[in-house]
Motif scaffolding. Sequence first.
Motif, mmCIF file in Angstrom:
data_model
loop_
_atom_site.group_PDB
_atom_site.id
_atom_site.type_symbol
_atom_site.label_atom_id
_atom_site.label_comp_id
_atom_site.label_asym_id
_atom_site.label_seq_id
_atom_site.Cartn_x
_atom_site.Cartn_y
_atom_site.Cartn_z
ATOM 1 N N GLN B 115 25.087 -13.970 2.717
ATOM 2 C CA GLN B 115 23.887 -13.694 3.101
ATOM 3 C C GLN B 115 23.153 -13.984 1.569
ATOM 4 O OE1 GLN B 115 22.156 -10.515 5.141
ATOM 5 N NE2 GLN B 115 24.197 -10.068 6.163
ATOM 6 N N ARG B 116 21.772 -14.262 1.533
ATOM 7 C CA ARG B 116 21.181 -14.422 0.501
ATOM 8 C C ARG B 116 19.780 -13.606 0.347
ATOM 9 N NH1 ARG B 116 20.265 -19.305 -3.754
ATOM 10 N NH2 ARG B 116 19.117 -18.121 -5.115
ATOM 11 N N LEU B 117 19.639 -12.687 -0.288
ATOM 12 C CA LEU B 117 18.345 -11.687 -0.134
ATOM 13 C C LEU B 117 17.233 -11.886 -0.928
ATOM 14 C CD1 LEU B 117 20.374 -8.460 0.303
ATOM 15 C CD2 LEU B 117 19.997 -9.966 1.962
ATOM 16 N N ILE B 118 16.144 -12.253 -0.523
ATOM 17 C CA ILE B 118 14.874 -12.479 -0.912
ATOM 18 C C ILE B 118 14.129 -11.274 -0.617
ATOM 19 C CG2 ILE B 118 12.976 -13.955 -1.956
ATOM 20 C CD1 ILE B 118 15.039 -16.206 -1.787
ATOM 21 N N GLY B 347 13.410 -21.403 0.840
ATOM 22 C CA GLY B 347 13.752 -20.152 0.595
ATOM 23 C C GLY B 347 14.741 -19.540 1.713
ATOM 24 N N THR B 348 14.443 -18.397 2.255
ATOM 25 C CA THR B 348 15.342 -17.882 3.076
ATOM 26 C C THR B 348 14.691 -17.501 4.326
ATOM 27 O OG1 THR B 348 14.994 -15.822 2.318
ATOM 28 C CG2 THR B 348 16.831 -16.768 1.454
ATOM 29 N N LYS B 349 15.345 -17.093 5.391
ATOM 30 C CA LYS B 349 14.996 -16.512 6.728
ATOM 31 C C LYS B 349 15.773 -15.431 7.120
ATOM 32 C CE LYS B 349 12.106 -16.293 10.254
ATOM 33 N NZ LYS B 349 12.374 -14.841 9.903
ATOM 34 N N VAL B 350 15.149 -14.329 7.640
ATOM 35 C CA VAL B 350 15.668 -13.108 8.085
ATOM 36 C C VAL B 350 15.847 -13.315 9.713
ATOM 37 C CG1 VAL B 350 15.627 -10.510 8.468
ATOM 38 C CG2 VAL B 350 14.651 -11.665 6.291
ATOM 39 N N PHE B 351 17.085 -13.316 10.124
ATOM 40 C CA PHE B 351 17.250 -13.129 11.531
ATOM 41 C C PHE B 351 17.935 -11.761 12.030
ATOM 42 C CE2 PHE B 351 17.637 -17.714 10.334
ATOM 43 C CZ PHE B 351 16.623 -18.095 10.940
ATOM 44 N N SER B 352 17.594 -11.551 13.356
ATOM 45 C CA SER B 352 18.300 -10.145 13.925
ATOM 46 C C SER B 352 19.303 -10.987 14.975
ATOM 47 C CB SER B 352 17.411 -9.388 14.578
ATOM 48 O OG SER B 352 16.650 -9.993 15.249
ATOM 49 N N VAL B 363 20.370 -10.260 9.260
ATOM 50 C CA VAL B 363 20.803 -11.083 8.252
ATOM 51 C C VAL B 363 19.713 -11.960 7.492
ATOM 52 C CG1 VAL B 363 23.119 -11.162 9.458
ATOM 53 C CG2 VAL B 363 21.535 -13.047 9.753
ATOM 54 N N GLU B 364 20.054 -12.343 6.058
ATOM 55 C CA GLU B 364 18.960 -13.117 5.498
ATOM 56 C C GLU B 364 19.835 -14.249 4.894
ATOM 57 O OE1 GLU B 364 16.308 -11.588 2.558
ATOM 58 O OE2 GLU B 364 15.283 -13.257 2.121
ATOM 59 N N VAL B 365 19.497 -15.534 5.347
ATOM 60 C CA VAL B 365 20.290 -16.450 4.806
ATOM 61 C C VAL B 365 19.344 -17.785 4.221
ATOM 62 C CG1 VAL B 365 22.118 -16.291 6.500
ATOM 63 C CG2 VAL B 365 20.107 -17.265 7.373
ATOM 64 N N PRO B 366 19.889 -18.372 3.698
ATOM 65 C CA PRO B 366 18.955 -19.628 2.958
ATOM 66 C C PRO B 366 18.701 -20.561 4.022
ATOM 67 C CG PRO B 366 21.395 -19.881 2.253
ATOM 68 C CD PRO B 366 21.159 -18.293 2.751
ATOM 69 N N MET B 367 17.479 -21.050 4.174
ATOM 70 C CA MET B 367 17.354 -22.083 5.245
ATOM 71 C C MET B 367 18.294 -23.432 5.143
ATOM 72 S SD MET B 367 14.186 -21.593 6.864
ATOM 73 C CE MET B 367 12.529 -20.764 6.494
ATOM 74 N N GLY B 368 18.430 -23.977 6.116
ATOM 75 C CA GLY B 368 19.488 -25.053 5.939
ATOM 76 C C GLY B 368 20.772 -24.717 6.405
ATOM 77 N N ILE B 369 21.145 -23.318 6.625
ATOM 78 C CA ILE B 369 22.565 -22.903 6.940
ATOM 79 C C ILE B 369 22.576 -23.412 8.158
ATOM 80 C CG2 ILE B 369 21.644 -20.641 7.779
ATOM 81 C CD1 ILE B 369 24.199 -19.482 6.516
ATOM 82 N N THR B 370 23.878 -23.637 8.888
ATOM 83 C CA THR B 370 23.992 -24.269 10.203
ATOM 84 C C THR B 370 24.152 -22.849 10.850
ATOM 85 O OG1 THR B 370 26.417 -24.027 10.197
ATOM 86 C CG2 THR B 370 25.414 -26.149 9.455
ATOM 87 N N LEU B 371 23.970 -22.999 12.348
ATOM 88 C CA LEU B 371 23.828 -22.008 13.288
ATOM 89 C C LEU B 371 25.611 -21.504 13.495
ATOM 90 C CD1 LEU B 371 21.589 -23.426 16.386
ATOM 91 C CD2 LEU B 371 21.326 -21.337 14.907
ATOM 92 N N ARG B 372 26.458 -22.464 13.237
ATOM 93 C CA ARG B 372 27.821 -22.302 13.184
ATOM 94 C C ARG B 372 28.064 -21.140 12.149
ATOM 95 N NH1 ARG B 372 31.890 -24.699 15.558
ATOM 96 N NH2 ARG B 372 30.888 -26.989 15.682
#
Lengths: 127, 594
Positions: B115-118, B347-352, B363-372
């Motif tokens: 994860q990457r937290l902003i 930037g990043t996006k927070v997902f539940s 989780v907070e992840v950088p944009m562009g991370i894959t769904l996998r």
Amino acid sequence: MGKIRPEDLEKIRERMARTINMREGDARARVTVHMGTCGIAAGARKIMSTLMDLVEERGIDDVVVTTSGCAGLCSREPMLTVELKGEAPVKYVDMDEDKTKSIFSEHIISGKVVKEYALAIGSERVG
Amino acid sequence: MKSYRTNVMLCGGTGCVSNGAFKIKDALERELKKHNLENEVGVIMTGCNGFCAQGPVAVVKPDEIFYQLLKEEDAAHIVEEHFLKGRPVKELLYTPPAEKSPVPKMSDIGFFSKQRLIALRNRGMIDPEQIDEYIGRDGYKALAKVLTSMKSEEVIQEVSDSGLRGRGGAGFPTGRKWESRRKDPRTPKYIVCNADEGDPGAFMDRSIVEADPHSVIEGMIIGAYVVGASKGYVYIRMEYPLAVKRMRLAIEQAREYGLLGEDIFGTGFDFDIDIFQGAGAFVCGETTALVSSIEGRIPEPRQRPPRTTLWGKPVVINNVETWANVPAIINRGAKWFSSIGTETSKGTKVFSLAGDINNAGLVEVPMGITLREIVFDIGGGIPKGMEFKAVQTGGPSGGVIPASQLDLPVDYEQLNAAGSMMGSGGMIIMSRKSCMVDVARYFLEFLNDESCGKCTPCREGSGEMLRILERICQGEGRPEDLDTLEELGEAIREASLCGLGQSLPNPVLSSLEHFRDEYEAHINDKKCPAGVCKALITFTIDKEKCKGCRLCAKNCPQEAISGEAKEPHTIDQDKCIKCGVCLDACKFDAVLVA
């Protein structure tokens, strides 16, 4: 504290620095008091509270004080391990309040190993 | 101020609190006192740690030891072993599903390390009820910088250059939104934080407010300064009592420090924030309905353009996560922020993460991370190693993305192109246990219920789609139903007044696109391949596999299962209500669903 000015933020940050640094674990020095049953019986609690008082009194914000179990040398308890960032850990044995104070100012603060109380430099190989 | 040698960062998010976190806190403090450790070891209630599936959780700092599934009774053991003697308690450490030995350190656990937290930069690191802890981690530094050394235009330039887009779902560029309101000559101007998170299975905004309310407040004050607003509202649903409490406390503390109110930081700038509690209608998350609600009117959407106003005056409405990103952008610069993410989504996006997934949580992840990566590396895959089937992104009105698109990089455009959307960040993961027709029916039932009724396409269209889906699940679908669903979906999408209606057909249209065979099996073969739709399935016992252990018979609420011990059992189809309890109880895979 009433209304603050931009410059007051820095004062609050300084006041909070120790609390925040302790959580981040990003410290210049790490002091471990060995707290096995043997250590506690030999007076490790007193060593711990002495260290805590020293840190508090001097407003130190970059030293982590922590505990671990018995170091294996029960006859020489209480024991203390001091590890400065980037240096090998040093084990001190037969600790008491006065020795703790001198190790604190000489080794932890000034960076000089107190050879007369030290048992060894380095750790056992693990694995 | 007293500082501790060890800080126990105990999760105080809603999930862990409902599993007894406050009781655990009391128990830990009681035990610490017993060992005279209360001045050395502190228990800090933080916001949501994110690893909700393993809650209640705690992280012991500075050692970073991660404890999970805590109970009140564990307190005595942890205090004596770990805090007194320095030996982490092995039984309470986390063991990843595929591994044998536990992983003690939080930073070594895959769920956290990827994860990457902003927006969540302070989660688990501070007590959200202490403003000094927020300031201690550079809180309100961005505000001081903006108020003392930056012009509005410069701030907007920075936010525009950062590439920040609305995290509520639509992805409108934040800087451009602010600039248009700044230029509007009408006064007074307003700032609104949209915390009316209504998607089932989504809890991003709640967690940010619970973990770090000051980051949202600081973002709002910066926004207010930039556009010249004097009043702000946090619109938050009343189903979030802990978030409301922490936000209220944070606002009070900010007022005491003069960070809200008149003459902020002594610069002559005035701005204050109030909380507006919504009653929990899904449509209130829609901007125009939200302002109607604040104005005290029925929360019905309005036609746009003209641009949304509050009491006829300019208003900037951004989502919780968007506001929380703003101070970080000012502190670390647009260049830094825009270096993270993809070409169009920075930037990043927070997902539940919710549904059939091992590591349900935030989780907070950088944009562009894959769904996998999200589903498997962070989410830990599907329980019991089951096959992944699809993920619903973008909430109930998002769409499903099938396994074949697992390598899709997550950003606004890519998700839209796949027939779904970013939405506010809910992700519901489905395994082969989920029937896609039933899932679509469930979402349509929710949306039909939440449709405000103002415009006909949404009100009547959602009802008609729901009736068709119910019919299909009952085994009474007609061959022409699928065409009707598609035609209706297109019409609702085109003709609805607001975002709710325009996106409402998504779950149906996307599942029709990717899982048409499941619909057809329901209609033509009268079968539910996933074994979910009760009208289309029967439970039987495989005589070869059944060991006659009686476990299913004991668990059956209808007493529909008979048979002697050590002899194969049978299910009385007249009594069976198809609840599936026998299926879960059987250890020999002898219960068949067809």
